[in-house]
Design a protein around this motif. Structure first.
Motif, mmCIF file in Angstrom:
data_model
loop_
_atom_site.group_PDB
_atom_site.id
_atom_site.type_symbol
_atom_site.label_atom_id
_atom_site.label_comp_id
_atom_site.label_asym_id
_atom_site.label_seq_id
_atom_site.Cartn_x
_atom_site.Cartn_y
_atom_site.Cartn_z
ATOM 1 N N HIS A 120 11.679 -0.896 -16.660
ATOM 2 C CA HIS A 120 11.064 -2.146 -16.176
ATOM 3 C C HIS A 120 11.739 -3.431 -16.652
ATOM 4 O O HIS A 120 11.298 -4.516 -16.256
ATOM 5 C CB HIS A 120 9.557 -2.199 -16.495
ATOM 6 N N SER A 121 12.785 -3.337 -17.463
ATOM 7 C CA SER A 121 13.424 -4.581 -17.909
ATOM 8 C C SER A 121 14.151 -5.266 -16.750
ATOM 9 O O SER A 121 14.003 -6.480 -16.540
ATOM 10 C CB SER A 121 14.413 -4.291 -19.047
ATOM 11 N N THR A 122 14.931 -4.492 -15.999
ATOM 12 C CA THR A 122 15.632 -5.088 -14.857
ATOM 13 C C THR A 122 14.620 -5.559 -13.811
ATOM 14 O O THR A 122 14.832 -6.566 -13.131
ATOM 15 C CB THR A 122 16.650 -4.087 -14.268
ATOM 16 N N ALA A 177 25.145 -12.365 -6.190
ATOM 17 C CA ALA A 177 24.901 -12.538 -7.623
ATOM 18 C C ALA A 177 24.479 -11.191 -8.200
ATOM 19 O O ALA A 177 23.891 -10.364 -7.498
ATOM 20 C CB ALA A 177 23.824 -13.590 -7.867
ATOM 21 N N ALA A 178 24.808 -10.990 -9.478
ATOM 22 C CA ALA A 178 24.527 -9.703 -10.122
ATOM 23 C C ALA A 178 23.730 -9.930 -11.399
ATOM 24 O O ALA A 178 23.892 -10.947 -12.081
ATOM 25 C CB ALA A 178 25.841 -8.996 -10.437
ATOM 26 N N PHE A 179 22.893 -8.963 -11.728
ATOM 27 C CA PHE A 179 22.144 -9.041 -12.983
ATOM 28 C C PHE A 179 21.769 -7.634 -13.426
ATOM 29 O O PHE A 179 21.887 -6.674 -12.659
ATOM 30 C CB PHE A 179 20.883 -9.913 -12.819
ATOM 31 N N GLY A 180 21.314 -7.528 -14.678
ATOM 32 C CA GLY A 180 20.850 -6.226 -15.147
ATOM 33 C C GLY A 180 20.584 -6.227 -16.639
ATOM 34 O O GLY A 180 21.174 -7.005 -17.389
ATOM 35 N N SER A 181 19.690 -5.374 -17.044
ATOM 36 C CA SER A 181 19.440 -5.199 -18.474
ATOM 37 C C SER A 181 20.274 -4.005 -18.975
ATOM 38 O O SER A 181 20.718 -3.169 -18.170
ATOM 39 C CB SER A 181 17.952 -4.972 -18.725
ATOM 40 N N TYR A 182 20.523 -3.966 -20.269
ATOM 41 C CA TYR A 182 21.334 -2.867 -20.808
ATOM 42 C C TYR A 182 20.917 -2.599 -22.252
ATOM 43 O O TYR A 182 20.231 -3.424 -22.877
ATOM 44 C CB TYR A 182 22.825 -3.207 -20.730
ATOM 45 N N GLY A 183 21.343 -1.439 -22.752
ATOM 46 C CA GLY A 183 21.048 -1.105 -24.140
ATOM 47 C C GLY A 183 22.218 -1.410 -25.046
ATOM 48 O O GLY A 183 22.110 -2.170 -26.000
ATOM 49 N N LYS A 185 23.057 -10.986 -17.801
ATOM 50 C CA LYS A 185 22.855 -9.733 -18.555
ATOM 51 C C LYS A 185 21.840 -9.976 -19.664
ATOM 52 O O LYS A 185 21.928 -10.997 -20.353
ATOM 53 C CB LYS A 185 24.160 -9.312 -19.237
ATOM 54 N N ILE A 186 20.949 -9.043 -19.875
ATOM 55 C CA ILE A 186 20.017 -9.151 -20.998
ATOM 56 C C ILE A 186 19.945 -7.797 -21.706
ATOM 57 O O ILE A 186 19.778 -6.754 -21.043
ATOM 58 C CB ILE A 186 18.617 -9.585 -20.532
ATOM 59 N N GLN A 187 20.072 -7.855 -23.035
ATOM 60 C CA GLN A 187 20.019 -6.599 -23.783
ATOM 61 C C GLN A 187 18.556 -6.213 -24.044
ATOM 62 O O GLN A 187 17.747 -7.057 -24.432
ATOM 63 C CB GLN A 187 20.773 -6.761 -25.104
ATOM 64 N N TYR A 188 18.279 -4.958 -23.810
ATOM 65 C CA TYR A 188 16.923 -4.406 -23.969
ATOM 66 C C TYR A 188 15.909 -5.166 -23.117
ATOM 67 O O TYR A 188 16.209 -5.525 -21.985
ATOM 68 C CB TYR A 188 16.526 -4.334 -25.447
ATOM 69 N N VAL A 189 14.740 -5.496 -23.674
ATOM 70 C CA VAL A 189 13.657 -6.048 -22.856
ATOM 71 C C VAL A 189 13.751 -7.587 -22.854
ATOM 72 O O VAL A 189 13.879 -8.190 -23.922
ATOM 73 C CB VAL A 189 12.292 -5.608 -23.441
ATOM 74 N N PRO A 190 13.690 -8.216 -21.693
ATOM 75 C CA PRO A 190 13.763 -9.684 -21.688
ATOM 76 C C PRO A 190 12.524 -10.313 -22.336
ATOM 77 O O PRO A 190 11.395 -9.966 -21.990
ATOM 78 C CB PRO A 190 13.847 -10.034 -20.191
#
Ligand code: FEO
Length: 395
Positions: free
Chosen positions: A260-262, A336-342, A368-373
């Motif tokens: 659910h982060s993305t 445009a691109a986005f995504g969460s990552y570990g 880009k956002i690491q783990y949970v925003p």
């Protein structure tokens, strides 16, 4: 079971496929039809057949008008199997010696596909065939949407038998535009977006050519869905409009998510776009069919794509939609691109590369956002969305 006279001596003898829900990867929630047209003149002509498995229904429908053995001429406007699948049985039934008219590429493709020595007549573009009180004209429409595609036009009835063009995957007893009403346009749009979008420049040229040669069209008979008899100009104009690919003030945020982060990012980005007065919608890929997503792509200005990073790569469903989208060649888009990552976080770079390959004007850098925003991360996503919204408003 049906055989409906659509003009004097001209019949739709095609079949309804109520239950098809997946047409080679395209979701057909309303089923489809495989239309075939019988012209009874001094010569009896059948234009196209139907998908394999429906051949008995086709023969039954023809039998309501005439003994199928009396068919003198078979015309194949298009080789794809939803229209040619019944050819072996029909040719066997009416007589293998009967002439089979098709384009020159149709001849090649039918011969390769069916390995049958039928009595082929590969026609030239513009070639005419007199069948008694009528003359049929063959119009090559190469790559709309196969190399073999052609139209057959009857000038006396002013009917264009348009093969796949102007069709819709729609099963119903309503056979005409004036009976079904405007709701059919959403099906026509989906059909265009998923089958014809990549040939948009050719469609514009074809429409221009049809105008130049002054083709008088009172009825368009596609091989799928309803027949355009009240206002054939409406679907021609819609095709011209869709082919120009002039987008609306609209963005779609297409994403998949693992934990659910993305998803949170997608919703914040959508809200940011919307705050700039641009229509925006997050679309979760696994909750939507790729063919419905493509219908949204057709008139969207901004295509924003999000994916978590999975095993140093994209989430597989994101790769799926990007591959499908790339093949359909949408034009005039902002990407445009986005995504969460570990830990490694390759997804944004990979999405950007795909969107750049589609020649989209990219909003860089991606988000880009690491783990949970957290709340700051969501505020950044919101601002990223605003940036996209402002770019849409500038164009
Ligand atoms: Fe309806 Fe290209 O076949």
């Amino acid at each position: 079971m049906r055989a409906v006279e659509i003009a004097k001596g001209v019949y739709n003898v095609g079949v309804i496929d109520w239950n098809i829900r997946d047409f080679h990867g395209y979701s057909t929630e309303k089923g489809s039809t495989y239309n075939a047209f019988l012209i009874v003149d001094e010569k009896v002509v059948l234009i196209d057949t139907v998908k394999k498995g429906f051949e008995d229904q086709l023969l039954d429908n023809i039998s309501r008008i005439i003994d199928p053995k009396k068919i003198d001429i078979m015309i194949s406007n298009h080789t794809e199997m939803d229209h040619s699948g019944s050819l072996p049985k029909i040719m066997h039934y009416i007589g293998e010696e009967k002439p089979l008219y098709c384009s020159k590429m149709g001849l090649k493709n039918l011969a390769q596909h069916f390995k049958q020595q039928w009595n082929y007549h590969g026609v030239e573009n513009g070639e005419e065939l007199n069948i008694g009180s009528r003359t049929l004209t063959f119009l090559e429409t190469r790559m709309l949407h196969w190399p073999d595609s052609m139209f057959t036009y009857c000038k006396e009835d002013k009917i264009l038998f348009s093969s796949d063009a102007f069709g819709q995957h729609y099963a119903g007893y309503e056979m005409f535009d004036d009976v079904v009403g405007h709701t059919i346009m959403s099906h026509a749009k989906k059909y265009f977006a998923n089958i014809l979008m990549l040939y948009a420049p050719k469609i514009l040229k074809l429409i221009e050519h049809v105008g130049e040669i002054g083709l008088d069209i009172e009825m368009i008979c596609p091989d799928h869905g309803i027949i355009w008899r009240k206002d054939p100009g409406k679907i021609i104009e819609a095709y011209a409009q869709w082919s120009r690919q002039i987008p609306e003030k609209k963005a779609i945020v297409v994403y998949d998510t693992m934990w659910h982060s993305t998803q949170k990012m997608a919703e914040a980005i959508s809200a940011g776009i919307s705050a700039e007065g641009v229509s925006a919608r997050p679309i979760h890929i696994r909750s939507s069919h790729r063919s419905d997503i493509m219908t949204e792509v057709l008139d969207a200005k901004a295509i924003v794509v999000g994916s978590p990073t999975l095993n140093n790569n994209l989430f597989p469903t994101v790769s799926d939609i990007l591959t499908y989208m790339k093949g359909l060649k949408p034009k005039n888009k902002i990407g445009a691109a986005f995504g969460s990552y570990g830990w490694s976080g390759e997804s944004v770079k990979l999405i950007s590369a795909e969107l750049e390959a589609m020649k989209f004007d990219m909003i860089e850098p991606g988000m880009k956002i690491q783990y949970v925003p957290d709340s700051d991360g969501l505020a950044s996503c919101m601002e990223f969305g605003r940036q996209i919204g402002r770019a849409v408003n500038r164009q």
